[in-house]
Design an enzyme around this catalytic site. Structure first.
Site, short mmCIF file in Angstrom:
data_model
loop_
_atom_site.label_atom_id
_atom_site.label_comp_id
_atom_site.label_asym_id
_atom_site.label_seq_id
_atom_site.Cartn_x
_atom_site.Cartn_y
_atom_site.Cartn_z
N PHE A 67 0.82 -1.20 0.00
CA PHE A 67 0.00 0.00 0.00
C PHE A 67 0.86 1.27 0.00
CE2 PHE A 67 -3.11 -3.18 1.47
CZ PHE A 67 -4.15 -2.90 0.61
N SER A 68 0.59 2.20 0.91
CA SER A 68 1.24 3.51 0.83
C SER A 68 2.72 3.50 1.21
CB SER A 68 0.50 4.52 1.71
OG SER A 68 -0.72 4.88 1.10
N THR A 69 3.22 2.40 1.70
CA THR A 69 4.67 2.30 1.88
C THR A 69 5.37 2.50 0.54
OG1 THR A 69 4.36 0.89 3.81
CG2 THR A 69 6.51 0.80 2.76
#
Length: 386
Positions: A67-69
């Site tokens: 995801f946003s990593t």
């Protein structure tokens, strides 16, 4: 007890113990954790199950969507172009992307995009999942979109649009898509198992995400509704105004081949803990002779750009140039650490004060807006060892 596999250097056993304890205390399913210190791999451990339905074990080849990593990887690509003199954070976006000037955005800067100040957390244009996967239609919609707030006057998490905005900037400046640039200039030189746009040949290695259990605490449920309730800025930002929910209730588009294959540089990076840690280690020092960004650029990207109430997340957030900075929402290793968390719990970070690069990935998502308790425990253990 779950069996912990991998490597732990002398002096770092407390980190492996904390990783193991997460399986005891939380509904951890499968996970990996890795740590580099001063360019050397000190911890690389994994455990559990990669696919709940089949029982496939998590092993040293398992990959995980983070995801946003992913946003940290995208930020590194931009930082390298800045360091090369091809781009400046103070450039107007239209200098590189003329069509972006529409609807009063001619003065929006690269800095404002990187720090979630551009006022473009979603589009009013109705987009389908197919439009998002094709990339071109969403980029055109963002170019035409009027800002939701006056750019530079506030910040709100651009949960998905950040990736397409940054990706188009990289393409306009360099000629390559962000996924291709990342593969050539970051993943390739470091030998990373990390893709933004996964080749089909790697698909069998990907773990299956499991949704977070619904919150039971009334206060937590109320907070989640403030962030993600129908019509909220957070809902629109995190779902692209509902487009990412079009596959139907109970379906997770992030488990599909179609989402893995596209370039969604805000949310669909696929990697493992060792590669995530190795990438971040190369932002604060050399790893096997490779350094991704120099000290001056590192200080530039990790300097605070915004700090305060986030219009999308309804919480206090701090950002540098595409990186989350240490605060209560996402606790990191130290006051000068920088990195990025992902939905459900994944986290990558670098700490220049200790020379650490760190990666944690998992397939059992946990709900919550504040710091994931699994990474808080790992942070504490790493600090104790250092």
């Amino acid at each position: 007890m779950v069996e912990i596999n991998g490597h732990v250097a002398t002096g770092y056993q407390a980190v492996a113990d904390a990783f193991e304890q997460n399986f005891v205390e939380f509904p951890e399913l499968g996970a990996g954790f890795a740590l580099y210190a001063d360019g050397e791999l000190k911890v690389d451990v994994w455990a559990g199950v990669a696919d709940k339905a089949t029982g496939r074990p998590w092993d040293d080849r398992t990959l995980q969507l983070v995801f946003s990593t992913t946003k940290g990887a995208a930020a590194i690509c931009v930082a390298r172009l800045v360091e090369a003199g091809k781009l400046s954070y103070d450039d107007t976006v239209v200098r590189h992307w003329p069509e972006f000037a529409a609807a009063g955005k001619e003065h929006v800067t690269v800095r404002q995009i990187m720090s979630h100040q551009a006022g473009l957390p979603y589009t009013d244009a109705v987009l389908s999942v197919e439009d998002l996967l094709a990339v071109g239609p969403v980029v055109e919609a963002l170019a035409a979109q009027a800002p939701v707030w006056e750019p530079g006057t506030a910040h709100g998490y651009h949960a998905l649009t950040y990736g397409w905005l940054v990706g188009e900037l990289v393409r306009r400046v360099d000629g390559r898509t962000l996924g291709r640039y990342f593969a050539d200039e970051v993943a390739g030189p470091l030998g990373l198992d990390f893709w933004i746009g996964l080749p089909e040949s790697e698909e069998p290695r990907v773990s299956t995400l499991e949704p977070s259990p619904p919150p039971t605490d009334p206060a937590e449920l109320m907070l989640m509704m403030q962030v993600m309730g129908p019509g909220t800025m957070g809902f629109k930002a995190l779902t692209m105004n509902g487009a990412m929910m079009a596959l139907g209730p109970g379906d997770n588009p992030f488990n599909t081949r179609a989402v893995h294959a596209t370039e969604m540089p805000a949310a669909n990076g696929i990697t493992n803990a060792a590669s995530l840690a190795r990438m971040y280690a190369a932002t604060v020092g050399e790893v096997d002779g490779t350094r991704l960004i120099g000290d001056d650029t590192m200080r530039l990207v990790s300097a605070e750009a915004v700090n305060g109430t986030d219009l999308s997340l309804v919480a206090e957030t701090r950002f540098g140039m595409g990186f989350m900075l240490h605060n209560e929402l996402v606790p990191l290793l130290g006051p000068n650490a920088f990195g990025h968390a992902g939905a459900g719990g994944s986290l990558g970070q670098a700490d220049p004060d200790t020379g650490v690069g760190y990666g944690y990935v998992m397939n059992q998502m946990l709900a919550g807006i504040a710091g994931d308790p699994r990474t808080i425990r790992l942070n504490d253990a790493v600090r104790a060892c250092l």
